[in-house]
Design an enzyme around this catalytic site. Structure first.
Site, short mmCIF file in Angstrom:
data_model
loop_
_atom_site.label_atom_id
_atom_site.label_comp_id
_atom_site.label_asym_id
_atom_site.label_seq_id
_atom_site.Cartn_x
_atom_site.Cartn_y
_atom_site.Cartn_z
N ASP A 11 -0.58 -0.54 -0.19
CA ASP A 11 0.74 -1.30 0.53
C ASP A 11 2.11 -0.85 0.35
OD1 ASP A 11 0.98 -4.16 1.61
OD2 ASP A 11 1.64 -4.44 -0.54
N GLU A 95 -1.13 1.01 5.77
CA GLU A 95 -0.92 0.17 7.08
C GLU A 95 0.26 1.06 8.36
OE1 GLU A 95 1.02 -3.53 5.56
OE2 GLU A 95 2.09 -1.98 4.74
N ASP A 174 0.61 -7.81 -4.06
CA ASP A 174 0.91 -6.73 -3.77
C ASP A 174 -0.35 -5.93 -3.91
OD1 ASP A 174 3.20 -7.08 -2.33
OD2 ASP A 174 4.14 -5.21 -4.40
#
Ligand SMILES: [Zn+2]
Length: 230
Positions: A11, A95, A174
């Site tokens: 992340d 991501e 996170d």
């Protein structure tokens, strides 16, 4: 290269370079921060000087050198970290930054961290192809709001750093997001079905990976190797 049987979700954040699904946080290196500060100072200096003046020329020269230094350091950091992450895992989930960037953000620190992250992503991809590993980008939607334990949405503003869910899961914000990213990726790759919960994934994740990895690695090896242009 022998499979490690491990998968990792990453992340990206502003306070840290990334937090992984095991809860480990990687900081932006201090020297990079320093150079970035020098860079933004050099940028301000250029805009302060009179156009066409000798002082402006000097300031532009300093800005150019600051740029070069920061891009060299950023590359060095990205290459070393990406290599290490790919070597110690078979699957790396991140991501999809392209989707994330649709939300415009003019904050300087944010754009600097995005630049470093894109570069890191390119090198992850490069080493994945080189060593026959898998790097997969997943849509970033709801990864920070969803509970990685039960899937319930737990709404929280950016200032809330801990994910606390009714189901009993208490995690660093996170880290929760990184687990969600990993789970999304494993679903996309077909390692786990939509009905499997996080506890089961933790218990049997490595086993499933071992069983199915061979196929994915074979597919991956047939892809062409390309070095990032940066
Ligand atoms: Zn929950």
């Amino acid at each position: 290269m022998q499979p490690t049987g491990k998968a990792l979700g990453l992340d990206v954040g502003l306070n840290h370079f990334y937090t992984d699904s095991n809860g480990e946080k990687i900081d932006n290196p201090r020297y990079l921060r320093k150079s970035e500060k020098r860079l933004s100072k050099a940028q301000r200096q250029v805009s302060k000087k009179v156009k066409g003046s000798n002082n402006r020329k000097k300031a532009i020269n300093r800005l150019g050198r600051a740029h070069l230094k920061v891009s060299r350091q950023r590359k060095d950091f990205a290459v070393k970290l990406a290599r290490c992450v790919v070597m110690s895992n078979d699957i790396v989930a991140v991501e999809d930054l392209k989707v994330r960037n649709l939300v415009k953000n003019h904050h300087l620190a944010k754009s600097i961290s995005d630049a470093a992250w894109s570069l890191f992503r390119e090198w992850l991809q490069y080493f994945a192809l080189k060593f026959g590993k898998v790097v997969i980008a997943v849509p970033p939607h709801f990864t920070s709001q969803d509970c990685s334990g039960c899937g319930e949405i737990v709404k929280k503003s950016l200032s809330i750093r801990t994910h606390v869910c009714k189901c009993g899961v208490v995690l660093d914000r996170d880290e929760n997001a990184a687990i969600n990213i990993l789970v999304k990726a494993l679903r996309l790759l077909g390692y786990i079905s939509n009905t499997v919960g996080q506890t089961e994934i933790n218990a049997c994740g490595e086993m499933i990976l071992y069983l199915k990895l061979e196929t994915v690695l074979k597919q991956n090896r047939s892809l062409k190797q390309e070095s990032p242009s940066l």
